[in-house]
Scaffold this motif. Structure first.
Motif, PDB file in Angstrom:
ATOM      1  N   PHE A 116       0.837  -1.201   0.000  1.00 24.15           N
ATOM      2  CA  PHE A 116       0.000   0.000   0.000  1.00 24.15           C
ATOM      3  C   PHE A 116       0.874   1.253   0.000  1.00 24.15           C
ATOM      4  CE2 PHE A 116      -2.166   3.506   2.085  1.00 24.15           C
ATOM      5  CZ  PHE A 116      -3.231   3.659   1.217  1.00 24.15           C
ATOM      6  N   LEU A 117       1.913   1.255   0.805  1.00 26.10           N
ATOM      7  CA  LEU A 117       2.809   2.420   0.877  1.00 26.10           C
ATOM      8  C   LEU A 117       3.510   2.665  -0.462  1.00 26.10           C
ATOM      9  CD1 LEU A 117       4.308   1.847   4.438  1.00 26.10           C
ATOM     10  CD2 LEU A 117       2.500   3.461   3.767  1.00 26.10           C
ATOM     11  N   ALA A 121       3.115   5.929  -2.759  1.00 27.21           N
ATOM     12  CA  ALA A 121       4.284   6.672  -3.235  1.00 27.21           C
ATOM     13  C   ALA A 121       4.226   6.872  -4.748  1.00 27.21           C
ATOM     14  CB  ALA A 121       5.567   5.942  -2.837  1.00 27.21           C
ATOM     15  N   ASN A 122       3.570   5.953  -5.436  1.00 25.85           N
ATOM     16  CA  ASN A 122       3.391   6.059  -6.887  1.00 25.85           C
ATOM     17  C   ASN A 122       2.115   6.823  -7.240  1.00 25.85           C
ATOM     18  OD1 ASN A 122       5.714   4.562  -7.457  1.00 25.85           O
ATOM     19  ND2 ASN A 122       4.614   2.628  -7.346  1.00 25.85           N
ATOM     20  N   VAL A 123       1.558   7.533  -6.275  1.00 23.78           N
ATOM     21  CA  VAL A 123       0.333   8.322  -6.425  1.00 23.78           C
ATOM     22  C   VAL A 123      -0.796   7.442  -6.995  1.00 23.78           C
ATOM     23  CG1 VAL A 123      -0.569  10.590  -7.106  1.00 23.78           C
ATOM     24  CG2 VAL A 123       1.879  10.258  -6.921  1.00 23.78           C
ATOM     25  N   GLY A 156      -7.690   5.514   2.326  1.00 22.81           N
ATOM     26  CA  GLY A 156      -6.262   5.820   2.330  1.00 22.81           C
ATOM     27  C   GLY A 156      -5.873   6.932   1.372  1.00 22.81           C
ATOM     28  N   ASN A 157      -6.821   7.820   1.096  1.00 24.10           N
ATOM     29  CA  ASN A 157      -6.618   8.935   0.161  1.00 24.10           C
ATOM     30  C   ASN A 157      -6.437   8.493  -1.288  1.00 24.10           C
ATOM     31  OD1 ASN A 157      -6.831  10.925   2.215  1.00 24.10           O
ATOM     32  ND2 ASN A 157      -4.722  10.467   2.809  1.00 24.10           N
ATOM     33  N   ASP A 160     -11.383   6.095  -5.948  1.00 28.95           N
ATOM     34  CA  ASP A 160     -12.212   4.892  -5.964  1.00 28.95           C
ATOM     35  C   ASP A 160     -11.779   3.903  -7.044  1.00 28.95           C
ATOM     36  OD1 ASP A 160     -13.133   6.680  -7.952  1.00 28.95           O
ATOM     37  OD2 ASP A 160     -15.124   5.787  -7.928  1.00 28.95           O
ATOM     38  N   THR A 161     -11.231   4.404  -8.141  1.00 26.76           N
ATOM     39  CA  THR A 161     -10.783   3.514  -9.217  1.00 26.76           C
ATOM     40  C   THR A 161      -9.629   2.617  -8.759  1.00 26.76           C
ATOM     41  OG1 THR A 161      -9.390   5.307 -10.044  1.00 26.76           O
ATOM     42  CG2 THR A 161     -11.547   5.013 -11.100  1.00 26.76           C
ATOM     43  N   TYR A 162      -8.817   3.097  -7.831  1.00 31.26           N
ATOM     44  CA  TYR A 162      -7.703   2.304  -7.293  1.00 31.26           C
ATOM     45  C   TYR A 162      -8.231   1.029  -6.626  1.00 31.26           C
ATOM     46  CZ  TYR A 162      -3.956   1.025  -3.998  1.00 31.26           C
ATOM     47  OH  TYR A 162      -3.003   0.354  -3.269  1.00 31.26           O
TER      48      TYR A 162
END
Length: 186
Positions: A116-117, A121-123, A156-157, A160-162
């Motif tokens: 997740f981190l 980091a990869n936006v 986690g900011n 929604d597509t993520y």
């Protein structure tokens, strides 16, 4: 979170005062005891209170699952701590001892998960975490425990597509249940 990530003074001071140097979040898992947890007693108490449903937190943002998830290697209540499937025990007690509806809460993200981190980091142009951890866990708990209520939050900011929320909801409505109460919140 407030101790390790945000490093807020009251939390850091509490941890320094009460735990040895180098103590990590993972060190809590073996200390997790369910000596006072009796699923039947809980189910009967909740029913006697007049409740109509119960929603158990199956996983919160730290990522520790209360069932033996194959996607939560050794960071779950079956492999560490109580060595019990707490989700399964409560689901069984609720269904067999009461008329309550059984539901599960499942956090989408995990504060400290490296995948997740990395995605953050990869936006969120990569989606390793939802495809290898979060979504497989959701499919796993729905298939294994068949909750009548399912609640997730904690984006986690990420957009929604993520999370591929629409894909999961499509599966849930059209292929799994046809009818289930789903709570969507931010």
């Amino acid at each position: 979170y407030y101790w390790q990530k945000e490093k807020l003074k009251p939390y850091v001071e509490f941890m320094e005062k009460n735990y040895p140097p180098g103590f990590t979040y993972a060190d809590f898992a073996p200390m997790f005891s369910t000596s006072f947890f009796d699923a039947t007693e809980w189910a009967e108490l909740l029913s006697a209170s007049g409740a109509k449903y119960v929603v158990l937190t199956s996983k919160h943002h730290e990522g520790f699952t209360l069932w033996g998830s194959k996607y939560s290697w050794n960071w779950n209540a079956v492999d560490s701590g109580p060595h019990r499937d707490l989700v399964g025990e409560l689901a069984h007690a609720v269904r067999n001892r009461t008329k309550l509806r059984f539901g599960l809460y499942h956090s989408l993200f995990e504060w400290f998960n490296p995948d997740f981190l990395e995605d953050a980091a990869n936006v969120f142009t990569t989606n390793k975490f939802p495809t290898t951890k979060s979504l497989p866990e959701l499919y796993e708990i729905v298939n294994k425990y068949q909750p009548e209520i399912l609640w997730s939050d904690g984006d986690g900011n990420a957009p929604d597509t993520y999370w591929n929320s629409t894909g999961f909801l499509n599966w849930l409505y059209n292929h799994r249940y046809g009818a289930v109460c789903v709570q969507v919140s931010h």
